[in-house]
Motif scaffolding. Structure first.
Motif, PDB file in Angstrom:
ATOM      1  N   ALA A 238      -7.093   1.261  -2.127  1.00 21.98           N
ATOM      2  CA  ALA A 238      -5.951   1.805  -1.395  1.00 21.98           C
ATOM      3  C   ALA A 238      -6.393   2.934  -0.475  1.00 21.98           C
ATOM      4  CB  ALA A 238      -4.879   2.298  -2.365  1.00 21.98           C
TER       5      ALA A 238
ATOM      6  N   PHE B 150      -7.940   1.462   2.546  1.00 20.95           N
ATOM      7  CA  PHE B 150      -6.913   0.971   3.469  1.00 20.95           C
ATOM      8  C   PHE B 150      -6.354   2.118   4.299  1.00 20.95           C
ATOM      9  CE2 PHE B 150      -2.367   0.614   4.292  1.00 20.95           C
ATOM     10  CZ  PHE B 150      -2.317  -0.521   5.081  1.00 20.95           C
ATOM     11  N   TYR B 151      -6.012   3.216   3.644  1.00 24.49           N
ATOM     12  CA  TYR B 151      -5.446   4.359   4.367  1.00 24.49           C
ATOM     13  C   TYR B 151      -6.450   4.921   5.369  1.00 24.49           C
ATOM     14  CZ  TYR B 151      -2.081   4.228   0.547  1.00 24.49           C
ATOM     15  OH  TYR B 151      -1.153   3.837  -0.378  1.00 24.49           O
TER      16      TYR B 151
ATOM     17  N   CYS C 224       0.817  -1.214   0.000  1.00 18.07           N
ATOM     18  CA  CYS C 224       0.000   0.000   0.000  1.00 18.07           C
ATOM     19  C   CYS C 224       0.851   1.264   0.000  1.00 18.07           C
ATOM     20  CB  CYS C 224      -0.985  -0.017   1.164  1.00 18.07           C
ATOM     21  SG  CYS C 224      -2.365  -1.113   0.819  1.00 18.07           S
TER      22      CYS C 224
ATOM     23  N   LEU D  66       1.641   1.638  -3.609  1.00 15.30           N
ATOM     24  CA  LEU D  66       0.452   2.069  -4.345  1.00 15.30           C
ATOM     25  C   LEU D  66       0.157   3.545  -4.099  1.00 15.30           C
ATOM     26  CD1 LEU D  66      -1.955  -0.957  -3.831  1.00 15.30           C
ATOM     27  CD2 LEU D  66      -0.699  -0.342  -5.908  1.00 15.30           C
TER      28      LEU D  66
END
Length: 74
Positions: A53, A56-57, A35, A38
């Motif tokens: 992504a 996820f962050y 990640c 990415l």
């Protein structure tokens, strides 16, 4: 993150746990986490990958914020 939360009772340990995930990736194969890589290429990613992504962050930042808040409270 859920595994760290379940396994580690204190905020400092949880922060060490998440840092350990990134450190293990770096030390095991000499690379950044997927990640992280990415994120550096966000503008070139297909929309669905970029959205995943970002998710996820968002989840990771919210988790860290909760851990820091819990740490301050204790």
């Amino acid at each position: 993150l859920a595994e760290i939360t379940d396994r580690v009772p204190d905020a400092a340990g949880r922060l060490r746990g998440i840092a350990g995930l990134f450190a293990a990736t770096l030390s095991t194969n000499g690379r950044m986490c997927l990640c992280g890589m990415l994120g550096a290429e966000m503008l070139t990613l297909p929309p669905d990958v970029a959205e995943a992504a970002r998710g996820f962050y968002t989840r990771t930042i919210a988790w860290i914020a909760r851990v820091l808040s819990d740490g301050r409270a204790s």
